[in-house]
Every structure is written in structure tokens, then in C-alpha cells.
Design an enzyme around this catalytic site. Structure first.
Site, PDB file in Angstrom:
ATOM      1  N   HIS A   1      46.161  35.998  29.776  1.00  0.00           N
ATOM      2  CA  HIS A   1      45.535  35.170  30.901  1.00  0.00           C
ATOM      3  C   HIS A   1      44.561  34.005  30.016  1.00  0.00           C
ATOM      4  CE1 HIS A   1      46.452  37.489  34.458  1.00  0.00           C
ATOM      5  NE2 HIS A   1      46.522  38.367  33.628  1.00  0.00           N
TER       6      HIS A   1
ATOM      7  N   ASP B   1      43.733  43.082  30.940  1.00  0.00           N
ATOM      8  CA  ASP B   1      44.979  43.393  31.910  1.00  0.00           C
ATOM      9  C   ASP B   1      46.241  42.284  31.418  1.00  0.00           C
ATOM     10  OD1 ASP B   1      43.332  41.227  32.843  1.00  0.00           O
ATOM     11  OD2 ASP B   1      44.535  41.148  34.775  1.00  0.00           O
ATOM     12  N   GLU B   2      47.173  42.944  31.595  1.00  0.00           N
ATOM     13  CA  GLU B   2      48.619  42.140  31.593  1.00  0.00           C
ATOM     14  C   GLU B   2      48.729  41.116  30.395  1.00  0.00           C
ATOM     15  OE1 GLU B   2      48.861  41.594  36.687  1.00  0.00           O
ATOM     16  OE2 GLU B   2      47.855  40.216  35.293  1.00  0.00           O
ATOM     17  N   ALA B   3      48.302  41.721  29.446  1.00  0.00           N
ATOM     18  CA  ALA B   3      48.596  41.274  27.954  1.00  0.00           C
ATOM     19  C   ALA B   3      49.983  41.611  27.461  1.00  0.00           C
ATOM     20  CB  ALA B   3      47.632  41.293  27.111  1.00  0.00           C
TER      21      ALA B   3
END
Length: 583
Positions: free
Chosen positions: A312, A375-377
């Protein structure tokens, strides 16, 4: 499975309540009652009192005898109080000459001034604030700060009798929460910005109250769409109204970087100029951020800032391409996809960046938490990911702060005090449960119950549905203490309701998605598990619609709530009302 909370402090009945005579509205009875009252008064006092004072007292006594009881029951509070002891004979009416007296302590006096600020506009009363070594209501309101009472760090006791109101707490936070309860027990017209003709009655009795969980919060994403300081302060007010005590600010994401960093200035001059849909973006100066932190602290709310890492991060890479794995600046991003960007975990320059950014943010943030995302790496996997997280955790600890991250941090080595924020939609999560066994605490934010960016229903004009539709009942009917399998209640630090803003572009949008679900999450965080009851909650919540209307707050008229149809303001005034329907 329900859990039974440990017994709270024993409620102390009001000791100065004076029973009212049976209400008989005939003139003869009133005359007899007034005569008896005067006959019992001290003769010396009567001799010194002037005729005007006696006439005013007699008129007030007669009015109280004829008047209906307070509109609200003592238990009509959100979040539900721990213990309630009503006294039908103890109703109290706020008189125009009332004084707010507080313990001679700056923290107590600050709460007293906040109470006066809340009550003066609608009542039109002066409500002077004064202090005393031992505050007594004396017909008004007393705020008593007493560190010897056993009410806990945020607990309070509210005593309402015919002689006045007393709020007792061992901390200023407890006094503040007692004031929020007092506010809810007054008629809804108390939210008016202009004077209103109203009988400002409170129901008699005693409330003894304290929270179930120490962490009760909401998150506002200011990265996908940027929101001005004034909008954030308005959100703080909504949190304070329902005894939430943490505001998590999601400050950075692919679409924009929102906090000034002196050592990396292009983060805002380049990275802060975009947002979802191609709008102008924006950022907070350090003075702006300090203003938010201070305003929140005055309302006993701790700001939890988030710098999302290692993913992100597109906005940061636009500003400083040397942080990118290929050292090439990506184009600015104004869409809503996730998982494509990341800082280079193999470059020492990345850790200089992380240390500088978190160091400057820590210096501005008096609270104990720094949220590092995680998150969401999707492109940083396995040992590379856990190695990055472990270095960042050590940087946070070196700054004297406690690390918070989304539950994807769970596989990394544990660091003392570490907090994971769980946002799953399935309560079976062995990896998170193992992190808890190693010492992690959890903030519970299930996407299918607590994510306030989810739509209420298919026709909700904004929001998402990837985690399902969340009406008010779904936001309320779950238990943070038992929600994640194999995680004991004592490992749950609290609950948080995130609001992501991919589709949210205005304060009205924020309020539409916050309300009425935010009070549901607040009750789960504050109230004992034994008090959780959907039917009772929906009836108590219904009375808040007129309050929000009077205050000009946008909200969703959820069809499952029996909203009150009684006008909040009994006397017509030229007070602007906000349309609470979304076009």
C-alpha cells in the site's frame, strides 16, 4: 458462547433523595403540600429569605408536583450501563439558576466546562462553573474526582436525586463518560444549537458503570479520500458521544500520503496530491495533526496513526522511486485495487525511510501506539515479509511505542506488547491464535460485522459488499470476546470499527455509514456481555434519531430500528435541520 463478566463495583443508592408526595393535581392538595413544606423549614432561614425567593420556590414545587415524569428511563442509554438502580421518586429538573461545581482539579474543571458547553445552547441557561474541595450538587450538578473510589480507570457513578446530580469518578475520563450518560438522559432537544422551551428533566436513580474492554475505537481512512481537519474533529465528536476512546487514522496508501514528514518532504508535495477518482488529495501539516491529537485527547480519545508497510505504498514510491524495488517511479494511482505496490525490503535505504517517518510521527503522537499496517503485501512473501516486519517492530519499540498491525503480521516473531488487528470474516484463524499463544493481544474488527464501509442493504448508494451486507443487527449480534476461535477473552484488547473510504467523498457520506452502526460497535466494546440484547438495543437506539436530527447529523434510517416520531424540539424554532436521507 456467552461469557459472564466479573462483578462490577457495587452500586451505591442515592442517600440524599427526598420522596415526592403523591401527585394530585387539585388546588387544595397543592396548597396543603406547600403549607407543610413551609412549616417544616427552619424558622431562621424563613425569616431571612425574601418574598421573591419564596414565591419562586413555591412555584417550582407546584410545577414539579403537576409535571409528568422524565421522558427517559434511567436505562435508556447507549452503550448499556453496567448497573442501573432507578428511583421513580428522584426525578430532577435542571433549573435556570443551576451551577456546575467540580473538584478543584484542572482535569475535573475541564470536564465541567465541556458539560456547560453542551448544555448552554439549548437551555439558554448561564450554568456557571465553579470548584470546591468537596463538591455538592446543591440543586445543580456536581462533578467529583475522587481517586479513592473503586470505579476503575474509566468508570463512573451517576446519582440523580431531587436535590441535584452528582457524577463521581476516580479519573477525568470517568467523569467525561458520566457526562455523556447525563447528556443522553436529557430530552433530545438538548442537542439544539439554539434555546428551546423544554422541561429539562432527568430520571432519578443511580448508574454505576465501567467498560468491558480497554480499547474501543473506530478507524477513518483519510488516504483513499482526504478529509479536512474539521471533518475529522466531527468524527471525534461522534466517537466521544458513545464512549469510544481510540481513533485510528489510516494516513497512507497507494492513493495518497497524508502526513507531513520533514525529512522526506516530497511524500506530501508529490505523494499527497492524489486520491481515488482523481481528486486533489491533500495532507495534514504537523500543526494540523497536532490539532486533531489535542482535540481528541480533550475528549479522552487516543489517536492511533497508521503508516501502511511494506505494501500500500504507491504514493511513497511516486515521491521517492529509490524506495521501489526497480528504482523507477510508478505513475500516481487513483483506482481501488490493492496488493501491487511495496517498498524494497532488501535495501537499507528503506529502513532509513521507515525509521525517519515513524520517528517523526512518534514525536507528534503522545499515545502509546504506532500502527504499521502489514496487510495485502502480496508480492513480499515468506521470510522476506517476516524479516521486514521484525525489523519494523524493533524500530517501533526503539521509539518507545507499542506496535500495532493488521493480523497478517502474525507469523513474524513476537515482540512484547504486540497488538494484532484482526479483520477476517471467518473466526477460524490458527495463525492468529498461535500469535496470541506467543503473547499477542487482539483488536477485533471482523470485516463482516465491523467494517462500516460495507453497505447496509443492496440499494445503499455508497459502500461495498465484498464482506457481505451489514445492517444494524449484524453489526450488533456478535461477541468480540469469543469471536476468534482459540483466542481467550482475556487476550482481546478491544474492538474497532474501520471505515475505508474508496466510495466515501464527504462528511455526509462518513456519517451515513457510521450511524447508526457505530453505537452498536460501541456497545459491544463498553457494555457487559450479559447486557447484550438486540431487542433492548434497538429500542434504546431509536431515541437517538431525534438527537441526530436536532444536531444536524446525517444518518441512515435503518428499517429495523423503530425510530421515534416525536419531534425533538417541542417549540417551533428557526433551527436548520439536516436532511437525513441520501439522494
Amino acid at each position: 458462547m456467552s461469557t459472564t463478566p466479573s462483578p462490577g463495583p457495587t452500586a451505591v443508592p442515592a442517600t440524599n433523595a427526598v420522596p415526592l408526595p403523591t401527585r394530585e393535581p387539585d388546588a387544595a392538595t397543592l396548597a396543603r403540600a406547600d403549607a407543610a413544606t413551609l412549616a417544616q423549614a427552619d424558622a431562621a432561614t424563613l425569616a431571612q429569605a425574601d418574598a421573591a425567593t419564596l414565591a419562586q420556590a413555591a412555584e417550582r414545587a407546584a410545577g414539579d408536583l403537576l409535571a409528568p415524569p422524565a421522558r427517559h428511563r434511567l436505562a435508556d442509554v447507549v452503550p448499556a450501563p453496567q448497573q442501573v438502580q432507578p428511583d421513580p421518586t428522584g426525578d430532577w429538573v435542571l433549573p435556570a439558576e443551576a451551577v456546575i461545581v467540580a473538584t478543584a482539579d484542572p482535569a475535573a474543571l475541564a470536564v465541567a466546562e465541556q458539560l456547560a458547553h453542551l448544555l448552554r445552547p439549548a437551555t439558554g441557561y448561564p450554568l456557571p462553573v465553579t470548584d470546591a474541595t468537596t463538591p455538592e450538587p446543591a440543586g445543580g450538578i456536581a462533578l467529583v474526582l475522587d481517586d479513592t473510589v473503586d470505579l476503575g480507570a474509566e468508570g463512573y457513578r451517576l446519582d440523580i436525586t431531587t436535590d441535584g446530580v452528582r457524577v463521581t469518578a476516580s479519573t477525568a475520563a470517568g467523569l467525561f463518560y458520566g457526562v455523556q450518560t447525563l447528556r443522553q438522559l436529557l430530552p433530545a432537544a438538548i442537542e439544539s444549537r439554539d434555546p428551546v422551551t423544554e422541561r429539562w428533566a432527568l430520571p432519578g436513580g443511580t448508574i454505576t458503570d465501567a467498560p468491558r474492554f480497554p480499547y474501543r475505537g473506530a478507524m477513518l481512512d483519510v488516504a483513499r479520500h482526504f478529509f479536512a481537519v474539521e471533518d475529522v474533529l466531527r468524527v471525534v465528536d461522534h466517537l466521544a458521544r458513545y464512549k469510544l476512546n481510540h481513533l485510528h487514522l489510516h494516513l497512507t496508501d497507494d492513493q495518497g500520503w497524508r502526513i507531513a514528514v520533514d525529512s522526506w518532504p516530497k511524500l506530501t508535495t508529490l505523494g499527497g496530491t492524489t486520491e481515488v477518482g482523481g481528486g486533489p488529495g491533500g495532507h495534514y501539516t504537523k500543526a494540523d495533526y497536532t490539532r486533531i491529537v489535542t482535540y481528541a485527547a480533550d475528549r479522552h480519545i487516543t489517536v492511533v496513526p497508521e503508516i501502511d508497510l511494506p505494501g500500500h505504498t504507491n504514493a511513497a514510491l511516486v515521491a521517492y522511486p529509490e524506495l521501489a524495488p526497480d528504482k523507477i517511479a510508478p505513475p500516481p494511482y487513483t483506482g481501488t485495487e490493492v496488493g501491487f505496490s511495496y517498498v524494497d525490503p532488501a535495501d537499507e535505504r528503506t529502513y532509513d525511510f521507515v525509521a525517519d517517518v515513524l520517528g517523526e510521527l512518534a514525536a507528534l503522537t503522545p499515545g502509546p501506539w504506532l500502527h504499521v499496517g502489514g496487510d495485502e503485501a502480496f508480492k513480499v512473501k515468506g521470510e522476506v515479509y517476516t524479516g521486514f516486519v521484525e525489523r519494523v517492530q524493533r524500530i517501533v519499540a526503539g521509539l518507545g511505542k507499542t506496535v500495532v498491525g493488521w493480523h497478517q503480521l502474525a507469523p513474524a516473531a513476537h515482540l512484547d506488547g504486540r497488538v494484532l488487528q484482526w479483520w477476517g470474516t471467518n473466526g477460524e484463524d490458527p495463525t492468529t491464535a498461535e500469535a496470541v499463544r506467543r503473547g499477542a493481544l487482539l483488536i477485533i474488527s471482523p470485516g463482516n460485522h465491523a467494517y462500516l464501509d460495507m453497505k447496509y442493504a443492496p440499494d445503499t448508494p455508497i459502500g461495498h459488499d465484498w464482506a457481505g451486507l451489514i445492517d444494524v443487527r449484524k453489526a450488533y449480534d456478535w461477541d468480540p470476546g469469543t469471536h476468534v476461535a482459540d483466542v481467550p477473552t482475556e487476550a482481546v484488547l478491544g474492538v474497532e470499527a474501520p471505515l475505508w473510504t474508496e466510495s466515501v467523498t464527504s462528511l455526509a457520506d462518513i456519517e451515513l455509514l457510521l450511524l447508526p452502526r457505530l453505537p452498536a460497535i460501541a456497545e459491544l466494546g463498553w457494555s457487559p456481555r450479559a447486557t447484550h440484547d438486540w431487542n433492548g438495543f434497538r429500542d434504546r437506539l431509536a431515541g437517538h434519531g431525534p438527537r441526530w436530527e436536532t444536531a444536524g447529523i446525517t444518518f441512515h434510517r435503518a428499517p429495523e430500528i423503530p425510530w421515534s416520531t416525536t419531534p425533538a424540539i417541542p417549540t417551533q424554532r428557526n433551527v436548520p435541520q439536516t436532511d437525513t436521507t441520501k439522494p
